[in-house]
Design a protein around this motif. Structure first.
Motif, PDB file in Angstrom:
ATOM      1  N   ALA A 142      63.529  50.776  62.118  1.00 55.06           N
ATOM      2  CA  ALA A 142      62.974  51.776  61.208  1.00 55.06           C
ATOM      3  C   ALA A 142      62.766  51.187  59.819  1.00 55.06           C
ATOM      4  O   ALA A 142      61.699  51.336  59.206  1.00 55.06           O
ATOM      5  CB  ALA A 142      63.909  52.984  61.136  1.00 55.06           C
ATOM      6  N   PHE A 143      63.790  50.499  59.328  1.00 58.26           N
ATOM      7  CA  PHE A 143      63.723  49.901  58.001  1.00 58.26           C
ATOM      8  C   PHE A 143      62.632  48.837  57.939  1.00 58.26           C
ATOM      9  O   PHE A 143      61.922  48.710  56.935  1.00 58.26           O
ATOM     10  CB  PHE A 143      65.087  49.303  57.659  1.00 58.26           C
ATOM     11  N   GLY A 144      62.512  48.072  59.030  1.00 60.57           N
ATOM     12  CA  GLY A 144      61.510  47.010  59.064  1.00 60.57           C
ATOM     13  C   GLY A 144      60.100  47.545  58.940  1.00 60.57           C
ATOM     14  O   GLY A 144      59.251  46.949  58.270  1.00 60.57           O
ATOM     15  N   GLY A 145      59.829  48.679  59.588  1.00 60.87           N
ATOM     16  CA  GLY A 145      58.498  49.277  59.505  1.00 60.87           C
ATOM     17  C   GLY A 145      58.172  49.752  58.104  1.00 60.87           C
ATOM     18  O   GLY A 145      57.070  49.522  57.588  1.00 60.87           O
ATOM     19  N   ILE A 146      59.148  50.413  57.469  1.00 58.20           N
ATOM     20  CA  ILE A 146      58.939  50.901  56.101  1.00 58.20           C
ATOM     21  C   ILE A 146      58.776  49.731  55.136  1.00 58.20           C
ATOM     22  O   ILE A 146      57.881  49.715  54.273  1.00 58.20           O
ATOM     23  CB  ILE A 146      60.121  51.794  55.674  1.00 58.20           C
ATOM     24  N   LEU A 147      59.652  48.728  55.277  1.00 55.02           N
ATOM     25  CA  LEU A 147      59.615  47.569  54.391  1.00 55.02           C
ATOM     26  C   LEU A 147      58.311  46.794  54.548  1.00 55.02           C
ATOM     27  O   LEU A 147      57.686  46.375  53.557  1.00 55.02           O
ATOM     28  CB  LEU A 147      60.815  46.664  54.681  1.00 55.02           C
TER      29      LEU A 147
END
Length: 490
Positions: A181-186
């Protein structure tokens, strides 16, 4: 002290990890809960953070792909897939030696060392200019990341009793879902940096995420507590209680460093079954994490929207990973929960395989994420809880994760560009793997249940009640989980 007793007492011994049994000679239930909360706050958050960064660094290449990685490096055919796959043989080769190093030297030193090294490899990946350069950095990434996951799982077993490990492993592993999830936002935010300093957006993803990892690694040495006996955040009474609980949980099983216990694990057929279950779990996880942005983009979303749309499946997976393992710990069952999540995973990939409608396919990604991610902490807790002896357990965990990461090699070739946009072949392959895991999980659940009944019967035939002699205790050390009083979690 372990005693040979009639049937009723042997059943009590089989649940030695439960609070109501273990606490009879130490802290009461309220004090124990307070102690566990203290351990959880000092151990789990940082372990979860470094695994989040590890998994993010390993899989962010899937996000970088949407920002023209293949075009800039002139990758052709299945060269992108080769770059994914090359990490895993070296990742796998590092796992057993790494866990032996965890046993040989202090965890704080070893985990800090590998974290600094993989972070440097990640930063270097942002400066590659060719296919061969990307392959080389992925090799180093695999070598240094390989020790983290089995190492932390083994580390957790050095602080918690068997029936307490599953939930903690799930909290730790849930960082993998948060990484997705964090990777997509980042990645969506970093995409705006394209061209800054003459560096492409995909390269900034590697450089910035590598820098984040290396910054955290500088504090790892002081944030990681080695062993309960040396934990400064615990009082003397609390340190003694942690060690007493672990001893009560493992009985007389050996904690010494001796290579014979490594061989004992290597010759245990049960561990190989868990290796296959883990492989059939990791294969869809790596396929999912490496290709989810591409799959969503092929549903008709733009690249930046696809980065953001990859977040909700991971959020759902995180919630069910933690909930499933909490329930499994509470009811002291693993197999039945694994079977349930495997069915959900099959449903998810079937929706992806069977429909071309974007809404149904996206629903399939959510079900697939919910089904595949909880399998790993449940499987690790199941295997580790059914291995007696510290070094054998550490080796068995490493073997299981080695087997699991063989699934990563396969995962790199599950979704091929030629099968786009539906990837029907890839979805079918993953249905097959999860179905294999279901069959093996059902077999192990039945075997554990029947073996426990057999041991109950054997113990019930002994009419005398007496303490074990020193010779018998030494013999039990050698038997590990084959001692008559040991009971498997089914």
């Amino acid at each position: 002290m372990i005693e040979k007793k009639p049937e009723t007492s042997s059943k009590e011994a089989s649940t030695s990890a439960s609070l109501d049994v273990v606490e009879t000679q130490g802290f009461d239930v309220k004090q124990t809960k307070r102690l566990l909360r203290k351990l959880d706050l000092r151990i789990i958050p940082f372990m979860s953070l470094i695994y989040l960064l590890c998994f993010l660094d390993r899989t962010n290449i899937g996000n970088a792909r949407l920002d023209h990685l293949e075009q800039d490096l002139h990758l052709k055919g299945i060269q992108y897939n080769d770059c994914l796959a090359i990490l895993f043989p070296f990742y796998i080769a590092a796992e057993i030696p790494s866990n032996m190093m965890m046993k040989r030297i202090r965890p704080s030193i070893w985990l800090t060392f590998i974290m600094v090294c993989w972070s440097a490899s990640m930063i270097g990946q942002g400066f590659v200019k060719s296919y061969s350069g990307l392959m080389a950095t992925r090799v180093f990434l695999g070598v240094f990341e390989g020790g983290l996951y089995p190492g932390v799982n083994y580390y957790i077993t050095q602080w918690y009793c068997r029936d307490e490990c599953g939930f903690r492993m799930a909290l730790f592993f849930s960082a993998a879902t948060l990484a997705g999830a964090f990777g997509g936002i980042l990645a969506r935010g970093i995409a705006e940096m394209s061209g800054v300093g003459g560096i492409a957006a995909w390269a900034w993803i590697f450089i910035l995420e590598g820098l984040l990892s290396i910054l955290v690694s500088f504090g790892a040495y002081w944030a990681i507590y080695d062993y309960p006996s040396e934990a400064t955040f615990l009082t003397k009474k609390e340190r003694d209680e942690v060690e007493r609980r672990l001893k009560a949980d493992s009985g007389h099983l050996s904690n010494e460093f001796n290579v014979k216990y490594v061989w004992q694990a290597i010759k245990d057929w049960k561990i190989y079954i868990h290796c296959l279950i883990c492989m059939a779990g990791f294969c869809p996880i790596y396929s999912f994490s490496l290709f989810l942005p591409t799959i969503i983009k092929n549903m008709g979303y733009k690249a930046n929207d696809a980065q953001l749309m990859s977040v909700p499946p991971y959020v759902c997976a995180c919630f069910f990973t933690i909930l499933g393992s909490w329930l499994a710990d509470r009811y002291r069952k693993r197999g039945v929960f694994l079977l349930g999540f495997q069915v959900i995973a099959i449903l998810g990939f079937a929706l992806l395989r069977g429909s071309g409608k974007a809404s149904i396919q996206y629903t399939g990604t959510v079900f697939a994420a919910i089904g595949i991610y909880p399998q790993i902490p449940l499987g690790l807790a199941w295997n580790s809880g059914n291995i007696g002896g510290s070094l054998k357990r550490g080796t068995g965990i490493a073997m299981q994760v080695m087997g699991g990461n063989c699934g990563g090699i396969i995962a790199a070739y599950v979704y091929l560009s030629r099968d786009a946009p539906r990837f029907k072949v890839g979805h079918s392959i993953l249905i097959g793997f999860v179905s294999m895991a279901f069959a093996l999980t059902l077999f192990m659940s039945i075997w554990c249940y029947q073996e426990n009944r057999r041991r109950d019967t054997v113990m019930a035939t002994e009419s005398e009640t007496r303490e074990l002699t020193d010779e018998e205790k030494e013999m039990e050390k050698e038997l590990a989980d084959n001692v008559p009083w040991f009971r498997y979690t089914s």
